[in-house]
Design an enzyme around this catalytic site. Structure first.
Site, PDB file in Angstrom:
ATOM      1  N   ARG A 544       0.837  -1.195   0.000  1.00 46.02           N
ATOM      2  CA  ARG A 544       0.000   0.000   0.000  1.00 46.02           C
ATOM      3  C   ARG A 544       0.877   1.252   0.000  1.00 46.02           C
ATOM      4  NH1 ARG A 544      -5.663  -0.509   0.490  1.00 46.02           N
ATOM      5  NH2 ARG A 544      -5.576   1.757   0.298  1.00 46.02           N
ATOM      6  N   LYS A 549       5.512   3.947   4.943  1.00 44.72           N
ATOM      7  CA  LYS A 549       6.213   2.901   4.203  1.00 44.72           C
ATOM      8  C   LYS A 549       7.337   3.481   3.333  1.00 44.72           C
ATOM      9  CE  LYS A 549       2.247  -0.317   4.032  1.00 44.72           C
ATOM     10  NZ  LYS A 549       2.756  -1.659   4.405  1.00 44.72           N
ATOM     11  N   THR A 651       4.269  -8.473   5.767  1.00 44.83           N
ATOM     12  CA  THR A 651       4.283  -9.861   5.298  1.00 44.83           C
ATOM     13  C   THR A 651       4.858  -9.934   3.891  1.00 44.83           C
ATOM     14  OG1 THR A 651       1.968  -9.564   4.638  1.00 44.83           O
ATOM     15  CG2 THR A 651       2.387 -10.763   6.704  1.00 44.83           C
ATOM     16  N   LYS A 655       7.277 -12.869   1.822  1.00 41.38           N
ATOM     17  CA  LYS A 655       7.051 -13.435   0.487  1.00 41.38           C
ATOM     18  C   LYS A 655       8.317 -13.313  -0.362  1.00 41.38           C
ATOM     19  CE  LYS A 655       2.362 -11.642   0.838  1.00 41.38           C
ATOM     20  NZ  LYS A 655       1.540 -10.448   0.488  1.00 41.38           N
TER      21      LYS A 655
HETATM   22  C1  LIG Z   1       1.292  -9.355   1.114  1.00 45.41           C
HETATM   23  C2  LIG Z   1       0.440  -8.313   0.542  1.00 45.41           C
HETATM   24  C3  LIG Z   1       0.348  -7.067   1.158  1.00 45.41           C
HETATM   25  C4  LIG Z   1       1.150  -6.708   2.398  1.00 45.41           C
HETATM   26  O1  LIG Z   1       2.396  -6.211   1.991  1.00 45.41           O
HETATM   27  P1  LIG Z   1       3.356  -5.417   3.007  1.00 45.41           P
HETATM   28  O2  LIG Z   1       4.596  -5.224   2.224  1.00 45.41           O
HETATM   29  O3  LIG Z   1       3.570  -6.311   4.187  1.00 45.41           O
HETATM   30  O4  LIG Z   1       2.671  -4.154   3.350  1.00 45.41           O
HETATM   31  C5  LIG Z   1      -0.461  -6.104   0.598  1.00 45.41           C
HETATM   32  N1  LIG Z   1      -1.159  -6.353  -0.530  1.00 45.41           N
HETATM   33  C6  LIG Z   1      -1.079  -7.526  -1.166  1.00 45.41           C
HETATM   34  C7  LIG Z   1      -1.846  -7.727  -2.424  1.00 45.41           C
HETATM   35  C8  LIG Z   1      -0.284  -8.548  -0.661  1.00 45.41           C
HETATM   36  O5  LIG Z   1      -0.228  -9.729  -1.293  1.00 45.41           O
END
Ligand SMILES: *Cc1c(COP(=O)(O)O)cnc(C)c1O
Length: 809
Positions: A544, A549, A651, A655
């Protein structure tokens, strides 16, 4: 069941004929998608029914995960992987001249969430089912999920995302299980046989109709249920309020106002949306969910006195915190229980996860709005508050300030976090640093009062979507090296470490990454009409758009590199492709302005021949789960650069590491635990610590002018922003400029600039030794198992919910 592709083909063609009435020759791609979807639903129906039956008979506790958001993305691919039939279907389709990936791409993302919080709920659903836990999801079936983002002339434009335009094959409407949710009206009190009873009168009834979505476990027989509630008008309410008076238009208007409740997801991430309709959504969710749980529970004619032994209710952030007074209402008003017994059951049933410490995200509702929408619930919250304040008085007699700070109702507001903490038996943060900050600062008073409630559960992601499904080539290599056990026990990925010095495996890892980059480059070419060099470092920030961020810090570094390259086009740096994906909340003007800034920088840089293609900037529009799955396997560098203390966990960081990207990050959220896992040689960290940030805040911030005046690089860039240097209207970026200089740089962008540039230079150096770099990637992959949501869910199950995997007797 699909023992071979022959069986599959026959079943598929039969399905196509029976539900679309077509032969393959006549079938459209959508016909094929829908028929295949129905076939998968048939395939899973027996296990789904059996799981439901098993749970009905089950004596042990079951958990219900209440969340305003479930950011599921696409389901077809994950279903096929978990059922273990993806290959046989792919082969069968090939015979029929059908490309499975193209079929999968017809599925719209279920975008019922904003970002990390909603995606966490979706990952948890996968882990619960894959680990055989009796775990159910409870949410809202928003007609419009997260908006579709278009970039027009560099600006974000939002379009409604009507994901239900085509039939949603994954849901089953259960009209027979509908319940009524009541809004507004008055409460009449009456003493009956010496006992006070409460009658809710003149309320507006809303029918909550559940739509059930199967959550299919990996290689097991468990099919759990995600129940999504739809708001409707009851047929027998259709004359309400004035149909009988022939006031047809008002009736239609009324219908619309009821359906509005499940019409749209508010597009705010980490920001409190204060509209009444939002509060209505929150109550709708918990009232419908709880009524259906209690109804199921009572079918076994058990006493409500043991509810907490059979049922655990988890609330994902404070959005479903009204579950606390709603459960009290049901136990007291509908079941005739006394306050004390109801309170002890409630507080042994409900547990709560805190997701953020950002002040603007904390939910608080004006008392007058709350009271008129939910009169009986307000009375209960008020009673909870008074009893709690009484306890506080006993412990902190005379300390009015502390009592006011901790009260649920104060200064004309109902504070949802306080309600959630007081009414739950467990309060958890989502990463170690976040939980520590909660205990030490944000929720210090509550931690002092209820030390035993607080605990940490570091977030996780399902490796079955983010590795097995998203990155099949890497998964195959891992399987070739260490077998398949890691799919069920992800911490087993650590065995992959054995190959860290195996040059042939490292070479193959490098080749896989390169192929994934080629695929990503094709997406970029298609969407942005830009050719990128696959030997460049793919440096990616997708999340986002939020000031904390710090996409802006990334942008400053890109400008810095640009300025260096213009000064010396022969500069010895590895070429870079900077890739962004981010949605901004439609009302968050600052965030939208940063999107425009990034796109203006991209326009300036991508066409500048002097750079000899050493620098490209790409903004991929409409970031969402399916796009994340396509992007992440092609990442070299993962940007996790939030202001320390602000990102509760993150999160996205997990990934990326799982797909062999190297993190450049601050010591924030789960980055710290990633550092712990991989060691400082395998991650690049920089910047202020949370302590330093909090100390600066304590002293009213820092002086960003000093940095502006002492660092030429920064001065140059900021002046470029407000001159006619970038292709944008004059003055377009003045607000950004002012936020950094006149507004004290709240997120320490300038303060962290120099350390960030140094960290980026370290990345450049590291990447030049390709073998070493690939080794870092391997180490990251091998240590990513602990960031699987399987680990997280096992911890929740053992330490919060007290539930065990289901085993049939
Ligand atoms: C994992 C994920 C997020 C969270 O991302 P962050 O980098 O932890 O803020 C937000 N949107 C989507 C579509 C995701 O898959």
């Amino acid at each position: 069941m699909f023992t071979n592709k022959q069986v599959f083909k026959e079943a598929f063609l039969n399905k196509l004929a029976s539900i679309r009435g077509k032969t393959l020759q006549e079938a459209s791609p959508m016909d094929i998608y829908l028929a295949f979807g129905k076939l998968i639903m048939d395939y899973t129906s027996k296990n789904w029914a059996q799981t439901n039956l098993d749970y009905k008979e089950k004596e042990a506790r079951q958990v219900y995960y209440f969340s305003m958001e479930f950011l599921l993305g696409r389901l077809m691919g994950q279903y096929l992987v978990n059922l273990g039939i993806r290959e046989v279907c792919q082969e069968g389709f090939k015979d029929l001249g059908i490309n499975l990936e193209e079929v999968e791409s017809l599925e719209p993302d279920a975008g019922l969430g904003n970002g990390g919080l909603g995606r966490l709920a979706a990952c948890f659903m996968d882990s619960l089912a894959s680990l055989n836990y009796p775990g159910h999801g409870c949410g809202i079936r928003f007609k419009y999920g997260h908006f579709e983002q278009k970039i027009i002339n560099g600006y974000q434009v939002e379009l409604p995302e009507n994901w239900l335009r085509e039939e949603n094959v994954w849901e089953i409407r259960r009209a027979d299980k509908a319940v009524e949710v009541r809004f507004g009206g008055n409460v009449r009190m009456e003493v009956v046989e010496g006992k006070m009873v409460f009658h809710h009168e003149d309320y507006e009834p809303v029918l909550a109709v559940p739509y059930d979505v199967p959550i299919i476990g990996y290689d097991n027989k468990t099919v759990n249920t995600l129940r999504l509630w739809n708001a409707e008008i009851a047929d027998n309410d259709f004359d309400f309020p004035s149909f009988t008076h022939g006031d047809y238009l008002r009736v239609i208007e009324y219908k619309r106002s009821v359906e509005a409740i499940s019409q749209l997801l508010y597009p705010d991430d980490s920001h409190h949306e204060g509209r009444v309709l939002r509060l209505k959504q929150e109550y709708f969710l918990v009232s419908a969910g709880l009524q259906s749980i209690i109804r199921t529970y009572k079918k076994k004619s058990r006493s409500l006195a043991y509810l907490h032994k059979k049922v655990a209710i988890h609330i994902n952030d404070t959005h479903p915190a009204l579950a606390i007074p709603e459960l009290m209402r049901i136990l007291i008003d509908e079941e005739g229980m006394g306050w004390n017994e109801a309170w002890s059951i409630t507080t042994e049933t409900i547990s709560y996860t805190n997701h953020t410490i950002l002040a603007e995200a904390l939910e608080k509702w004006p008392v007058d709005i709350f009271k008129s929408l939910l009169p009986r619930i307000y009375m209960i919250v008020n009673e909870i508050n008074e009893r709690f304040c009484g306890q506080l008085w006993n412990k902190y007699t005379g300390d009015w300030q502390k009592i006011r700070e901790m009260a649920i109702i104060a200064d004309g507001y109902v504070k949802m976090a306080h309600l959630a903490i007081i009414g739950s038996y467990s309060v958890n943060g989502v990463a170690k640093i976040h939980t520590d900050i909660l205990k030490k600062y944000e929720l210090k008073n509550f931690y002092e009062f209820y030390p035993y409630k607080f605990n940490n559960k570091t977030n996780g992601i399902t490796h079955r979507r983010w590795l097995l499904k998203a990155n099949p080539a890497l998964s195959d290599l891992i399987i070739e090296c260490i077998g398949t056990q890691w799919i069920k026990e992800p911490e087993g990925l650590i065995d992959f470490l054995k190959y860290r010095s195996d040059s042939s495996i490292l070479a193959r890892l490098e080749e896989i990454k390169r192929n994934n980059k080629i695929k990503l480059a094709e997406i970029i070419k298609q969407n942005n009409l830009v050719n990128v060099d696959c030997d460049a470092i793919f440096d990616i920030q997708i999340k986002r758009l939020h000031a904390y961020k710090r996409q802006l810090l990334n942008a400053l570094h890109i400008m810095h590199l640009y300025n260096r390259l213009i000064e010396n086009p022969d500069l010895d740096i590895v070429p870079r492709v900077f890739i962004f994906g981010a949605k901004a909340s439609p009302s968050y003007h600052y965030a939208k302005n940063i999107i425009k800034l990034i796109n203006s920088i991209a326009l300036k840089i991508n066409d500048d021949k002097r750079l000899k293609d050493k620098l490209k900037v790409i903004f991929l529009e409409n970031y969402r789960v399916s796009l994340a799955e396509a992007i992440i396997p092609g990442a070299d560098v993962s940007e996790q650069i939030s202001t320390a203390s602000k990102e509760a966990s993150g999160t996205g960081n997990m990934k990326f590491m799982m797909n062999g990207a190297v993190t450049i990050g601050t010591l924030d959220g789960a980055n710290i635990e990633i550092l712990d896992a991989v060691g400082s040689e395998n991650i690049v960290t920089f910047g202020l610590t949370d302590r330093e940030v909090l100390t600066f805040y304590h002293h009213g911030g820092y002086n960003s002018w000093e940095i502006y005046n002492s660092d030429e690089r920064i001065k140059n860039i900021l002046e470029q922003f407000v001159s006619d240097f970038l292709p944008a209207p004059q003055g377009e970026f003045t607000t950004i400029y002012n936020s950094l200089l006149h507004n004290n740089d709240e997120f320490f962008v300038l303060k962290d600039f120099a350390p960030y540039v140094d960290a980026q230079n370290r990345i450049d150096k590291l990447y030049k030794n390709k073998q070493k770099w690939t080794q870092m990637c391997l180490v990251n992959i091998a240590h990513s198992g602990r960031f699987s949501s399987d680990r997280t869910i096992n911890e929740y199950a053992r330490e919060i919910w007290n539930i065990k995997p289901f085993t049939s007797k």
